[in-house]
Design a protein around this motif. Structure first.
Motif, PDB file in Angstrom:
ATOM      1  N   TYR B 151       0.833  -1.211   0.000  1.00  0.00           N
ATOM      2  CA  TYR B 151       0.000   0.000   0.000  1.00  0.00           C
ATOM      3  C   TYR B 151       0.862   1.254   0.000  1.00  0.00           C
ATOM      4  N   PHE B 158       2.306  10.166  -3.628  1.00  0.00           N
ATOM      5  CA  PHE B 158       0.951  10.309  -3.106  1.00  0.00           C
ATOM      6  C   PHE B 158       0.233  11.549  -3.614  1.00  0.00           C
ATOM      7  N   ASN B 160      -0.532  12.027  -6.579  1.00  0.00           N
ATOM      8  CA  ASN B 160      -1.412  11.612  -7.659  1.00  0.00           C
ATOM      9  C   ASN B 160      -2.526  10.734  -7.115  1.00  0.00           C
ATOM     10  N   ASN B 161      -3.757  11.207  -7.296  1.00  0.00           N
ATOM     11  CA  ASN B 161      -4.854  10.490  -6.654  1.00  0.00           C
ATOM     12  C   ASN B 161      -5.151   9.124  -7.275  1.00  0.00           C
ATOM     13  N   ASN B 164      -3.164   6.740  -5.513  1.00  0.00           N
ATOM     14  CA  ASN B 164      -3.700   6.447  -4.184  1.00  0.00           C
ATOM     15  C   ASN B 164      -4.853   5.470  -4.259  1.00  0.00           C
ATOM     16  N   TYR B 165      -5.687   5.645  -5.297  1.00  0.00           N
ATOM     17  CA  TYR B 165      -6.789   4.695  -5.435  1.00  0.00           C
ATOM     18  C   TYR B 165      -6.258   3.294  -5.671  1.00  0.00           C
ATOM     19  N   LYS B 168      -5.057   1.916  -2.432  1.00  0.00           N
ATOM     20  CA  LYS B 168      -6.172   1.542  -1.568  1.00  0.00           C
ATOM     21  C   LYS B 168      -6.807   0.241  -2.045  1.00  0.00           C
ATOM     22  N   PHE B 171      -4.773  -2.708  -1.082  1.00  0.00           N
ATOM     23  CA  PHE B 171      -4.870  -3.059   0.328  1.00  0.00           C
ATOM     24  C   PHE B 171      -6.210  -3.711   0.638  1.00  0.00           C
ATOM     25  N   VAL B 172      -7.274  -3.121   0.085  1.00  0.00           N
ATOM     26  CA  VAL B 172      -8.600  -3.648   0.407  1.00  0.00           C
ATOM     27  C   VAL B 172      -8.769  -5.055  -0.156  1.00  0.00           C
TER      28      VAL B 172
ATOM     29  N   ALA C 412     -10.820  -1.128   6.483  1.00  0.00           N
ATOM     30  CA  ALA C 412      -9.723  -0.729   5.599  1.00  0.00           C
ATOM     31  C   ALA C 412     -10.219   0.293   4.585  1.00  0.00           C
ATOM     32  N   LEU C 416      -8.511   3.955   4.985  1.00  0.00           N
ATOM     33  CA  LEU C 416      -7.591   4.368   3.919  1.00  0.00           C
ATOM     34  C   LEU C 416      -8.198   5.527   3.134  1.00  0.00           C
ATOM     35  N   GLN C 420      -6.339   9.017   2.540  1.00  0.00           N
ATOM     36  CA  GLN C 420      -6.173   9.520   1.183  1.00  0.00           C
ATOM     37  C   GLN C 420      -6.747  10.922   1.032  1.00  0.00           C
ATOM     38  N   TYR C 424      -3.287  12.817   1.218  1.00  0.00           N
ATOM     39  CA  TYR C 424      -2.703  12.640  -0.098  1.00  0.00           C
ATOM     40  C   TYR C 424      -3.354  13.592  -1.095  1.00  0.00           C
ATOM     41  N   GLY C 425      -2.977  13.407  -2.340  1.00  0.00           N
ATOM     42  CA  GLY C 425      -3.505  14.294  -3.360  1.00  0.00           C
ATOM     43  C   GLY C 425      -2.786  15.623  -3.317  1.00  0.00           C
TER      44      GLY C 425
END
Lengths: 111, 638, 479
Positions: B151, B158, B160-161, B164-165, B168, B171-172, C412, C416, C420, C424-425
């Motif tokens: 993750y 980070f 850049n979204n 991040n998706y 995530k 991880f999920v 989670a 998360l 985020q 983040y971003g």
């Protein structure tokens, strides 16, 4: 005289008093009606006092039964007198301020 | 013997030092600490390897993680033939990738550089816990730990979204698998009261058949999550958002093989659960084929590699399902070599192309990146299963076992192998052959990568070529399968349970020869077709579906993600606000309202009060009129 | 003796605190008081033996109530949590300013005294007395220093908790009348031989009070509002410690007194707890407000604790013990971060936040750690508790464990998502001027983080501390 008559009279007086208190707006009349109710009660007290005394007397000539009711009557009269003096003073003050003795004006006291 | 704790300790220290002092250390120092920690672990691992070879396995217990009456979970490490092989893979390849990263990540600021290396060390630490643990709980700690690191590393950039998706999502999806794993652990605990491998495998008699099937299936769910099998595979291709060395380390060489390790570790249970084995084999095969079809039409260099990883993992599961545990571990190893090499090669290409990843804009890189080119070619040959490269041996072993399980598995697996050869050489040809299709500026800047990057490539290339020779099948030279002999103690119990079949020699020769010839034919076709491609037309029909990955992401989005979040909205806005809160506030509002109405009775008009009094008395009279006491009283008076 | 000190120190310093008007003075007074309490507590946990700990003197002899306090394992653990949490809360919110600071801190200390009393009382009337003493300051704290909608929130909180308290009072008096010697002592309650119907009645009277406090679905709606509107220091006390009053109550009063009713209704309650877990998790996914998200996540965690308790398995209850302590630490950490973010940016809305990791990397790392502890990642303290609790639940019923387990995934997702959206971003107008949180906050968070890791790797101290309570409890409910 049978006790029923006294009760009837007292009840009538009391009802007149209540009706007066409920329907009249004149403070003095209401006051009088309260007095009427008080006196109706006084009348009853005296009447019952006499009745109890009479029944007790047959068994014992030295009885004091019923005298407490008469004491109550005196109390009520004294208190009523005090109440009248305070109440009338309030009514006088009220009349001075509002030039009226209508009790419905009195609810404005809160402002 | 007592060196064992050092193996995970070095990366942990590296993580702490790089993590805490990332601002004050210089980049070169960070790199040295990061790589040095892994190198140290690697050296200790070699010592342990020799130890195990002579003395056999050992278990060292340090303290009790949990100790409640009869319920004890020791923090213990188990070093045996299986874990030591993984230790060598993890630390060895990990070290090469660390070295590679020092050059690849050099553009980052000091702080992020330190952060990167600390994550990488933490990852190695978790992975080591995973393979060294002597019970399922320690394994689970590492299991979740690698999920965490994955993750952190996928979302490394980070800002850049989309990254991040992707992080995530990884991880999920891993967590879904983890839940399966966890439930399996509970199940084992509830039945046996222990999770230590030795005790569990020794007391399998206490399990009923359904227990074993349930436990193994749940463990397999865990493996699906971590090793990216259908239906939990979609995170892996998205995980390519991370820096390329991370993809090499985590998403090719080590973390995704955790599922294989876990099943190989639990081989006794799986051998006793034939139903689960069939499920594993079918899922593995389906994944292998499915991912291979997607890889055929991908245009992102890393995506192709990602799907090929998913597909290769599918082969490993096919092997496990067919009972070829050694074959699966063998493939893990060879795959680690050539897949790490492919990713690092891709990284080198991406580095040279200034973060261009679309192979349609590449081509003709052969002369600009000679070392990368040669090593990439060798890796492609290895993954395609061309003899005598490493992939040939391991894949052959798995396919042979699949044939024994069910010939259909074999034929489908062979088709998958052909597809592998095709998409790998499509990738190779589009990238390195033909004419350069990128911009002028990119062309101008093309350069071979620095030696910190090329040396790992060379080392891995050598390993990819010769790695297969530790597992030469019986048919070429009797008794030459060194890996099988080495791992024999681990799988001995399983071997004693199941009956062993052997292919007769002529069938084996035919299968091996036939597939190899076909693979070479496919390679030539792909080579010829794609080395000349100049124009790319928009695809349609089935190709378009493949390009869009069978629309699985969209499917999941519509079938799972949206309903769940929709349910969340409904609960939040309707049930919570209108329902429960409405009821609670309703009680409050009712009290409020009724007291406001009742308040009107309290008008302040004495007359009203008296009226109520009188009325109440009258009512009381009426109600009690017939009560005996009152009736008696009234009788007496009147 | 220790027990008396633990109550008297915050009580007296709290009362004295009303007289302090100066901002700095009142803060330092509160920190000083809480640190002394902590020192006494540490002495109590490590050194003191037997008689030194408890106290038992006449209080209301006519009623049969004695001022009896005792420190067994669970009490020690929870008092330790209280004693540790208060100084950390005071230090972390040291820079926050309040109107009438003296009164604010005084009420906080009073609440601490109440909490200590609740956790130590072995006399039901004393228990009830402290239960209210802990709650009443919170009403004032929330209604005077809270956010915009504080009145509505406090009102709801008040109604809920008072409804619960009154039911409990009915239950207490009911039991009191059943005792042969008319005594409020815990031991005489334990000795009661209750019939099935008596158990059922008493069980629900007590349970609803505790369920509201924990809170268990569907009694939870006061919580998000109150957490959102209270000043953060109060929220920390509420969610870090005060919700444990409910859990504690169940373990100390409900399970041993009504064992038959517990086994009878355990299925229903576990199902409600699990519904609550999933319900709160799903709502948390859709939250746009940082504080509310933490509140719902807390509801989910408490739901798991409740399910684990009612599974009546030794391992599960041991897990609850561990988790009570650990949840306190983690959730306080989360609130500290949430508060720091709100003070920096002036908003708690995810839609307005983003990119804070670039501006406050230290805070980001600490939040990520807290967040991963919140989703029970191994080697953080919550993992141990959740592992044991799920284990207990699994032994009770595997399907329930599976259903509750899906919350692990949902947790989670929302946690998360929170990281985020907040950190983040890219930076935006709300976050571009933010800086690293002040050193107080960072040090407190670092202390909490160290605690999280240590208890995650080696949870044995908490387990050993509470072992005697669990042993006793298990013999009482005869498993």
């Amino acid at each position: 005289m049978p006790i029923q008559y006294y009760i009837g009279l007292a009840a009538t007086l009391f009802c007149i008093g209540i009706t007066g208190v409920l329907i009249r707006r004149n403070a003095i009349i209401i006051f009088m009606c309260i007095e009427l109710m008080l006196n109706a009660v006084n009348l009853l007290l005296v009447a019952f006092s006499k009745m109890h005394y009479a029944t007790a007397f047959i068994r014992n000539a030295n009885t004091t039964a019923g005298s407490d009711a008469q004491l109550f009557v005196f109390f009520i009269m004294v208190v009523a007198a005090a109440e009248v003096s305070v109440g009338l003073a309030i009514i006088v003050m009220m009349y001075r301020n509002t030039h009226s003795v209508d009790v419905n004006y009195l609810n404005r006291l809160k402002n | 013997m007592n060196l064992i704790y050092l193996v995970p300790l070095f990366p942990l220290l590296g993580f702490l030092i790089n993590g805490l002092f990332r601002k004050s250390l210089s980049k070169s120092l960070i790199g040295i600490i990061g790589s040095g920690a892994i190198l140290a672990s690697f050296i200790v691992s070699i010592i342990l390897f020799n130890d195990v070879r002579t003395n056999g396995s050992m278990i060292v217990s340090y303290f009790n993680l949990l100790d409640i009456e009869a319920f004890k979970i020791p923090f213990a490490f188990q070093i045996d033939q299986l874990s030591v092989i993984f230790l060598l893979i993890i630390t060895g390849i990990g070290f090469l990738i660390h070295v590679y990263s020092t050059a690849y990540m050099n553009d980052e600021t000091n702080e992020h550089f330190g952060r990167y290396f600390s994550y990488l060390n933490l990852f190695v630490f978790s992975m080591l816990l995973l393979v060294m643990g002597a019970n399922y709980v320690i394994m689970f700690i590492g299991w979740e730990g690698v999920g965490l690191c994955s993750y952190l590393l996928i979302g490394f950039w980070f800002k850049n979204n989309t990254y991040n998706y992707a992080a995530k999502k990884a991880f999920v999806m891993n967590r879904i698998g983890d839940l399966g794993f966890l439930l399996a652990v509970f199940w084992i605990l509830a039945k046996l009261g222990t999770v230590n491998y030795g005790e569990v495998f020794a007391s399998t008699v206490k399990f009923s058949a359904s227990d074993i099937t349930g436990i193994t299936l749940l463990l397999f769910v865990g493996a699906c999550g971590k090793s990216a099998q259908i239906p939990l595979y979609t995170w892996l291709p998205d995980a390519m958002a991370g820096p390329t060395p991370v993809s090499a380390l985590i998403h090719a060489a080590t973390m995704v093989t955790a599922g294989i390790y876990m099943i190989a570790r639990s081989n006794v249970l799986y051998t006793m659960a034939p139903f689960t084995q069939t499920v594993v084999a079918i899922i593995g095969l389906a994944t292998a084929l499915f991912a291979a079809t997607i890889a055929l039409k991908q245009n992102d260099i890393k995506k192709v590699l990602a799907y090929s990883t998913v597909s290769q993992l599918g082969y490993m599961f096919l092997g496990l399902g067919a009972g070829a545990y050694t074959g699966a571990v063998f493939h893990v190893m060879t795959h680690a070599f050539f897949k790490a090499l492919l990713f690092l090669g891709a990284g080198s290409v991406i580095h040279a192309m200034h973060h261009e990843q679309d192979i349609r804009n590449m081509g003709g890189l052969k002369k600009h990146l000679p070392i990368t080119h040669i090593s990439f070619l060798l890796a492609c040959l290895a993954i395609s299963g061309v003899p005598p490269f490493s992939g040939f041996f391991s894949k052959d072993e798995i396919l042979a076992a699949a044939y024994l399980k069910n010939p259909i598995f074999y034929y489908l697996g062979a088709i998958g192998a052909l597809m592998t050869a095709f998409y790998m050489f499509r990738l190779y040809a589009l990238t390195f052959l033909g004419k350069f299709r990128g911009t002028e500026e990119q062309h101008h800047h093309l350069h071979e990568s620095p030696s910190a990057m090329t040396i790992p490539l060379i080392v891995l290339a050598i390993l990819s070529v010769v790695g297969g020779f530790i597992g030469i099948p019986e048919i070429f030279a009797p008794d030459a399968h060194m890996l099988e002999k080495f791992l024999h103690p681990i799988f001995a119990q399983s071997d004693s349970i199941k009956e062993l079949h052997h292919l007769d020699r002529s069938t084996e020769w035919m299968m091996m020869g036939g597939v190899s010839v076909l693979i070479i034919v496919v390679i030539i076709i792909a080579w010829r077709k794609y080395s000349r491609t100049e124009q790319f037309v928009a695809s349609h029909g089935i190709a378009r579906t493949l390009e869009n990955k069978w629309y699985v992401d969209e499917l999941y989005d519509n079938v799972i993600v949206r309903p769940v979040t929709g349910l969340g909205s409904v609960l939040k806005n309707v049930v919570e606000k209108a329902g429960i809160d409405g009821a609670v506030n309703g009680v409050g509002r009712f009290v409020h309202y009724s007291s406001r109405q009742l308040r009107l009775l309290q008008s302040g008009q004495v007359g009203n009060y008296i009226l109520f009094m009188v009325l109440s008395i009258v009512v009381l009279f009426l109600v009690f009129w017939n009560q005996p006491q009152i009736a008696h009283f009234l009788e007496k008076i009147f | 003796m220790i027990a008396v000190l633990l109550i008297l120190i915050p009580l007296l310093t709290g009362l004295a605190g009303f007289a302090i008007n100066r901002e700095r003075g009142s803060r330092n007074w509160a920190v000083l008081s809480s640190v002394i309490t902590l020192a006494v507590m540490i002495y109590g946990v490590t050194m003191a033996q037997g008689k030194q700990l408890g106290v038992d003197t006449t209080w209301l002899p006519q009623l049969g109530s004695r001022f009896a306090l005792n420190l067994d394992g669970m009490s020690k653990m929870l008092c330790l949590l209280t004693a540790v949490a208060f100084p950390l809360i005071f230090i972390a919110t040291y820079k926050n300013t309040y109107t009438n600071p003296g009164k604010f801190y005084a009420l906080m200390l009073l609440s601490q005294a109440g909490l200590m009393g609740v956790f130590m009382a072995v006399d039901c009337l004393v228990f009830y007395f402290f239960w209210e003493l802990a709650l009443i300051p919170v009403y004032f704290l929330c209604s005077i220093w809270g956010g915009e909608k504080r009145i509505a929130a406090t009102f709801k909180f008040f109604i809920y908790t008072f409804a619960g308290s009154l039911l409990m009072l009915v239950g207490i008096l009911y039991l009191y009348n059943l005792t042969p010697d008319h005594s409020f002592a815990l031991s005489s309650f334990y000795k009661l031989k209750l019939s099935a119907s008596q158990q059922n009645f008493g069980f629900w009277m007590f349970f609803i009070a505790f369920a509201i406090k924990m809170p268990i679905f569907p009694f939870h709606t006061w919580q998000p509002d109150t957490y959102e509107q209270s000043p953060t220091a109060v929220t920390m006390v509420l969610s870090g410690i005060m919700v444990k009053m409910g859990v504690f109550g169940v373990l100390r009063w409900l399970l041993p007194i009504f064992p038959d009713a517990v086994s009878k209704f355990s299925n229903v309650i576990i199902i409600f707890s699990i519904i609550g877990i999933l319900y709160a998790s799903l709502i948390a996914i859709k939250q746009d407000d940082l504080k509310r998200l933490i509140a719902y996540s807390s509801i989910a965690h408490l739901g798991l604790m409740s399910a684990a308790i009612f599974s009546q398995q030794r391992i599960g209850i041991e897990g609850v013990m561990v988790q009570m302590f650990n949840h306190g630490i983690v959730v306080i950490g989360l609130w500290i971060v949430a508060d720091a973010i709100e003070r920096q940016t002036g908003t708690r809305k995810f839609s307005q936040l983003g990119g804070l990791a670039q501006k406050a990397p230290g805070l980001a790392i600490l939040l990520v750690l807290m967040a991963f502890a919140n989703i029970a990642l191994p080697l953080t303290n919550s993992f141990v508790g959740e592992f044991l609790m799920f284990n207990g639940l699994f032994r009770y019923n595997p399907w329930m464990a599976f259903t509750a387990g899906t919350s692990v995934i949902l947790a989670a997702v929302y946690t998360l998502g929170m990281i985020q959206k907040v950190f983040y971003g890219s930076v935006n107008t709300a976050t571009e001027n933010s800086i690293e949180a002040n050193s107080n906050i960072r040090w407190v968070l670092i202390i909490l983080a160290i605690g999280i890791i240590i208890l995650g790797v080696y949870p044995q101290p908490v387990i050993n501390l509470t072992k005697d309570t669990v042993d006793h409890l298990i013999t009482q409910i005869q498993l």
